[in-house]
Design a protein around this motif. Structure first.
Motif, PDB file in Angstrom:
ATOM      1  N   GLU A 164       0.825  -1.208   0.000  1.00 16.40           N
ATOM      2  CA  GLU A 164       0.000   0.000   0.000  1.00 16.40           C
ATOM      3  C   GLU A 164       0.858   1.256   0.000  1.00 16.40           C
ATOM      4  O   GLU A 164       0.541   2.246  -0.672  1.00 16.40           O
ATOM      5  N   LEU A 165       1.965   1.241   0.754  1.00 16.69           N
ATOM      6  CA  LEU A 165       2.867   2.391   0.753  1.00 16.69           C
ATOM      7  C   LEU A 165       3.451   2.624  -0.638  1.00 16.69           C
ATOM      8  O   LEU A 165       3.605   3.771  -1.078  1.00 16.69           O
ATOM      9  N   GLU A 166       3.783   1.562  -1.319  1.00 19.09           N
ATOM     10  CA  GLU A 166       4.354   1.692  -2.665  1.00 19.09           C
ATOM     11  C   GLU A 166       3.336   2.288  -3.637  1.00 19.09           C
ATOM     12  O   GLU A 166       3.692   3.111  -4.494  1.00 19.09           O
ATOM     13  N   VAL A 167       2.075   1.890  -3.500  1.00 16.37           N
ATOM     14  CA  VAL A 167       1.019   2.465  -4.335  1.00 16.37           C
ATOM     15  C   VAL A 167       0.856   3.947  -4.011  1.00 16.37           C
ATOM     16  O   VAL A 167       0.698   4.792  -4.919  1.00 16.37           O
ATOM     17  N   MET A 168       0.897   4.297  -2.729  1.00 14.38           N
ATOM     18  CA  MET A 168       0.774   5.693  -2.314  1.00 14.38           C
ATOM     19  C   MET A 168       1.931   6.531  -2.851  1.00 14.38           C
ATOM     20  O   MET A 168       1.744   7.677  -3.276  1.00 14.38           O
ATOM     21  N   LYS A 169       3.133   5.969  -2.845  1.00 16.49           N
ATOM     22  CA  LYS A 169       4.293   6.668  -3.381  1.00 16.49           C
ATOM     23  C   LYS A 169       4.090   7.000  -4.859  1.00 16.49           C
ATOM     24  O   LYS A 169       4.350   8.125  -5.291  1.00 16.49           O
ATOM     25  N   ARG A 170       3.613   6.029  -5.629  1.00 15.74           N
ATOM     26  CA  ARG A 170       3.395   6.262  -7.055  1.00 15.74           C
ATOM     27  C   ARG A 170       2.295   7.295  -7.286  1.00 15.74           C
ATOM     28  O   ARG A 170       2.405   8.163  -8.162  1.00 15.74           O
ATOM     29  N   GLU A 171       1.216   7.202  -6.488  1.00 16.64           N
ATOM     30  CA  GLU A 171       0.113   8.147  -6.634  1.00 16.64           C
ATOM     31  C   GLU A 171       0.576   9.575  -6.373  1.00 16.64           C
ATOM     32  O   GLU A 171       0.223  10.502  -7.121  1.00 16.64           O
ATOM     33  N   ALA A 172       1.386   9.766  -5.331  1.00 16.10           N
ATOM     34  CA  ALA A 172       1.887  11.104  -5.016  1.00 16.10           C
ATOM     35  C   ALA A 172       2.862  11.589  -6.086  1.00 16.10           C
ATOM     36  O   ALA A 172       2.822  12.762  -6.487  1.00 16.10           O
ATOM     37  N   ALA A 173       3.732  10.708  -6.544  1.00 18.67           N
ATOM     38  CA  ALA A 173       4.703  11.102  -7.569  1.00 18.67           C
ATOM     39  C   ALA A 173       4.002  11.526  -8.858  1.00 18.67           C
ATOM     40  O   ALA A 173       4.397  12.509  -9.503  1.00 18.67           O
ATOM     41  N   ILE A 238       8.519   1.035  15.175  1.00 19.22           N
ATOM     42  CA  ILE A 238       8.735   1.449  13.788  1.00 19.22           C
ATOM     43  C   ILE A 238       9.602   2.699  13.731  1.00 19.22           C
ATOM     44  O   ILE A 238      10.340   2.918  12.755  1.00 19.22           O
ATOM     45  N   HIS A 239       9.551   3.534  14.768  1.00 19.34           N
ATOM     46  CA  HIS A 239      10.435   4.699  14.823  1.00 19.34           C
ATOM     47  C   HIS A 239      11.898   4.262  14.789  1.00 19.34           C
ATOM     48  O   HIS A 239      12.726   4.865  14.093  1.00 19.34           O
ATOM     49  N   GLU A 240      12.225   3.224  15.559  1.00 19.01           N
ATOM     50  CA  GLU A 240      13.609   2.748  15.588  1.00 19.01           C
ATOM     51  C   GLU A 240      13.992   2.118  14.252  1.00 19.01           C
ATOM     52  O   GLU A 240      15.131   2.283  13.787  1.00 19.01           O
ATOM     53  N   LEU A 241      13.064   1.412  13.626  1.00 22.70           N
ATOM     54  CA  LEU A 241      13.357   0.838  12.310  1.00 22.70           C
ATOM     55  C   LEU A 241      13.579   1.940  11.279  1.00 22.70           C
ATOM     56  O   LEU A 241      14.391   1.784  10.358  1.00 22.70           O
ATOM     57  N   ALA A 242      12.872   3.050  11.428  1.00 23.05           N
ATOM     58  CA  ALA A 242      13.109   4.196  10.537  1.00 23.05           C
ATOM     59  C   ALA A 242      14.500   4.783  10.771  1.00 23.05           C
ATOM     60  O   ALA A 242      15.163   5.221   9.817  1.00 23.05           O
ATOM     61  N   LEU A 243      14.945   4.821  12.019  1.00 29.07           N
ATOM     62  CA  LEU A 243      16.312   5.268  12.300  1.00 29.07           C
ATOM     63  C   LEU A 243      17.325   4.356  11.626  1.00 29.07           C
ATOM     64  O   LEU A 243      18.311   4.825  11.036  1.00 29.07           O
ATOM     65  N   LEU A 244      17.071   3.053  11.696  1.00 27.69           N
ATOM     66  CA  LEU A 244      17.986   2.095  11.077  1.00 27.69           C
ATOM     67  C   LEU A 244      18.025   2.267   9.563  1.00 27.69           C
ATOM     68  O   LEU A 244      19.090   2.191   8.943  1.00 27.69           O
ATOM     69  N   ALA A 376      12.086  12.017   7.451  1.00 26.17           N
ATOM     70  CA  ALA A 376      11.972  10.755   6.725  1.00 26.17           C
ATOM     71  C   ALA A 376      11.058  10.905   5.517  1.00 26.17           C
ATOM     72  O   ALA A 376      10.019  11.565   5.573  1.00 26.17           O
ATOM     73  N   THR A 377      11.460  10.276   4.438  1.00 24.40           N
ATOM     74  CA  THR A 377      10.688  10.279   3.201  1.00 24.40           C
ATOM     75  C   THR A 377       9.814   9.033   3.113  1.00 24.40           C
ATOM     76  O   THR A 377       9.899   8.134   3.948  1.00 24.40           O
ATOM     77  N   ILE A 382       8.884   3.024   3.533  1.00 21.09           N
ATOM     78  CA  ILE A 382       8.783   1.720   2.871  1.00 21.09           C
ATOM     79  C   ILE A 382       9.867   0.789   3.386  1.00 21.09           C
ATOM     80  O   ILE A 382       9.604  -0.388   3.684  1.00 21.09           O
ATOM     81  N   ALA A 383      11.089   1.306   3.521  1.00 15.85           N
ATOM     82  CA  ALA A 383      12.185   0.474   4.020  1.00 15.85           C
ATOM     83  C   ALA A 383      11.926   0.013   5.453  1.00 15.85           C
ATOM     84  O   ALA A 383      12.129  -1.161   5.791  1.00 15.85           O
ATOM     85  N   ALA A 384      11.464   0.938   6.314  1.00 16.23           N
ATOM     86  CA  ALA A 384      11.211   0.604   7.717  1.00 16.23           C
ATOM     87  C   ALA A 384      10.098  -0.428   7.851  1.00 16.23           C
ATOM     88  O   ALA A 384      10.215  -1.406   8.614  1.00 16.23           O
ATOM     89  N   LEU A 385       9.000  -0.221   7.116  1.00 15.33           N
ATOM     90  CA  LEU A 385       7.880  -1.155   7.213  1.00 15.33           C
ATOM     91  C   LEU A 385       8.257  -2.511   6.617  1.00 15.33           C
ATOM     92  O   LEU A 385       7.825  -3.558   7.119  1.00 15.33           O
ATOM     93  N   SER A 386       9.076  -2.503   5.567  1.00  6.43           N
ATOM     94  CA  SER A 386       9.554  -3.761   4.985  1.00  6.43           C
ATOM     95  C   SER A 386      10.367  -4.546   6.007  1.00  6.43           C
ATOM     96  O   SER A 386      10.206  -5.773   6.138  1.00  6.43           O
ATOM     97  N   VAL A 387      11.223  -3.848   6.747  1.00 12.15           N
ATOM     98  CA  VAL A 387      12.016  -4.514   7.783  1.00 12.15           C
ATOM     99  C   VAL A 387      11.104  -5.023   8.898  1.00 12.15           C
ATOM    100  O   VAL A 387      11.301  -6.135   9.417  1.00 12.15           O
ATOM    101  N   GLY A 388      10.080  -4.235   9.262  1.00 12.84           N
ATOM    102  CA  GLY A 388       9.128  -4.693  10.276  1.00 12.84           C
ATOM    103  C   GLY A 388       8.394  -5.946   9.840  1.00 12.84           C
ATOM    104  O   GLY A 388       8.202  -6.879  10.634  1.00 12.84           O
ATOM    105  N   GLU A 389       7.976  -5.989   8.586  1.00 13.04           N
ATOM    106  CA  GLU A 389       7.289  -7.179   8.067  1.00 13.04           C
ATOM    107  C   GLU A 389       8.239  -8.377   7.993  1.00 13.04           C
ATOM    108  O   GLU A 389       7.817  -9.522   8.190  1.00 13.04           O
ATOM    109  N   TYR A 390       9.496  -8.111   7.728  1.00 11.20           N
ATOM    110  CA  TYR A 390      10.498  -9.185   7.663  1.00 11.20           C
ATOM    111  C   TYR A 390      10.807  -9.729   9.057  1.00 11.20           C
ATOM    112  O   TYR A 390      10.902 -10.944   9.268  1.00 11.20           O
ATOM    113  N   LEU A 391      10.960  -8.832  10.031  1.00 15.87           N
ATOM    114  CA  LEU A 391      11.369  -9.247  11.370  1.00 15.87           C
ATOM    115  C   LEU A 391      10.260  -9.928  12.159  1.00 15.87           C
ATOM    116  O   LEU A 391      10.530 -10.817  12.980  1.00 15.87           O
ATOM    117  N   THR A 392       9.001  -9.524  11.941  1.00 18.58           N
ATOM    118  CA  THR A 392       7.909 -10.033  12.782  1.00 18.58           C
ATOM    119  C   THR A 392       7.804 -11.549  12.763  1.00 18.58           C
ATOM    120  O   THR A 392       7.854 -12.188  13.834  1.00 18.58           O
TER     121      THR A 392
END
Length: 406
Positions: A164-173, A238-244, A376-377, A382-392
């Motif tokens: 969904e984030l990827e779709v939102m990115k394209r829509e905004a772009a 997710i804040h910490e994953l965004a820092l990473l 954060a952009t 997208i990177a942070a949420l991807s890592v969250g989905e991977y780690l869970t």
């Protein structure tokens, strides 16, 4: 005098620039408050009145109405719940009082939907601040673009899924709209100071520690699990994953290894207020090493208290540096804000300056086009949420033999 994108091109003193920006920026704050939202008053349905509290959407609003963000003027608030079926329920009278005061003192318009908001006036830039239910964000972003917003401040994690984030990115772009994320820890001084100390000490290791103030019992954690059903790694941590992702090159493709501290980490299955059971982490600790040679650790505890911090240790694991949030300077401000805003979430106060910094940088970018430093952009989101989905699932598997049920 020629005006371009709502800002005069003639020479201004710094004060004049601030005044010009303040007068030309229109901002929509979304404040949506069903049970699983960070909103003005949570929640109107499943929870008792003693559990209601003022939430993130409300806090964004009062900061702007208090002129704490000089580049932003709050003009419109979209609030479907308390202007609709929630008007006579828990929190309804408090919202009505807030609405009356904001209308009288600041001429803020209140609307049930974005379709009701007046069109953007000529020479005005409109910025949408979306602080609602995560599941609603994709729709709200599309509606904000249709309403003429050129910049969107999107609260974390932005959407329920990476897709969904990827779709939102394209829509905004496609609409030439910029998205900035509300990852305020990217601008926190405790993060900055720890990073600077580590950079000056070769071979050191950084651990980011995030704590919250839920009571360590089934009732409190069960309510937390249900309201934040996306899970700890896609919400609190997710804040910490965004820092990473922002500062340590952590992406799913760049992860070499993940080591879970099983002695610290804990996963439980608990009933929420609805009676449905939810499985989530109440605390986690892990270390990520990347293929590009970086290593960083994260620790998060829902019942760890009201102090978060960043720690730097040497190659042997001995602590060399620690900066807490709140620090002594912050604590004086926290005391003032606690008295000023009783009933708000405690963590708002320790992070109060950082919320202001993020909003101010995003608002200024909307008007001047200058880069919003360290904000954060959508790519970081997208990177942070991807890592969250991977780690869970990885961490669930690691801790599956220790899960508790009450």
């Amino acid at each position: 005098m020629q005006r371009v994108r709502g800002l005069s091109t003639s020479r201004f003193s710094p004060l004049d620039i601030a005044l010009s920006i303040y007068e030309t920026l229109s901002l929509i704050a979304w404040m949506v408050s069903p049970p699983d939202a960070l909103a003005i008053w949570l929640p109107p349905r499943h929870f008792s009145s003693r559990q209601m509290h003022k939430g993130m959407g409300w806090y964004h609003a009062v900061q702007m109405l208090g002129n704490e963000c000089p580049s932003a003027k709050l003009c419109h608030i979209v609030e479907p719940w308390f202007l609709g079926p929630g008007a006579t329920g828990p929190g309804g009278s408090e919202f009505a009082e807030f609405k009356s005061k904001a209308e009288a003192d600041h001429q803020v318009g209140f609307y049930k939907s974005l379709a009701d908001v007046p069109p953007v006036a000529d020479g005005v830039k409109r910025l949408a601040l979306i602080s609602g239910r995560t599941m609603d964000n994709p729709r709200l972003l599309g509606e904000s673009i249709a309403a003429g917003c050129t910049v969107i401040y999107l609260e974390k994690p932005g959407a329920p899924t990476v897709k969904e984030l990827e779709v939102m990115k394209r829509e905004a772009a496609d609409a030439n709209v910029k998205i900035c994320m509300g990852y305020n820890k990217n601008v926190c001084k405790y993060v900055r100071n720890a990073r600077e100390f580590a950079a000056a000490n070769e071979g050191s290791h950084v651990t980011f520690v995030s704590n919250n103030t839920y009571e360590n019992n089934a009732s409190s954690l069960g309510e937390c699990f249900e309201r934040n059903a996306e899970g700890m790694l896609k919400n609190m941590a997710i804040h910490e994953l965004a820092l990473l992702a922002s500062f340590y090159d952590v992406t799913v493709d760049n992860i070499e290894s993940v080591v879970v501290d099983k002695d610290f980490s804990s996963m439980q299955t608990l009933p929420g207020p609805s009676g449905k059971e939810f499985t989530d982490f109440d605390k986690v600790k892990f270390t990520i090493k990347t293929k590009t040679g970086k290593a960083v650790s994260v620790q998060a505890d829902r019942c760890g208290g009201d102090t978060s911090f960043a720690m730097v240790s040497d190659a042997d694991g001995k602590e060399m540096f620690r900066h807490c949030m709140p620090d002594e300077e912050d604590k004086a401000n926290v005391s003032v804000l606690e008295a000023k805003y009783p009933g708000a979430m405690p963590y708002f106060f320790s992070q109060d300056p950082d919320y202001i910094t993020v909003k101010e940088r995003v608002a200024k970018m909307c008007v001047t086009g200058e880069e919003a430093l360290d904000i954060a952009t959508i790519d970081i989101a997208i990177a942070a949420l991807s890592v969250g989905e991977y780690l869970t699932p990885l961490m669930q598997k690691e801790l599956s033999g220790t899960v508790a049920s009450q």
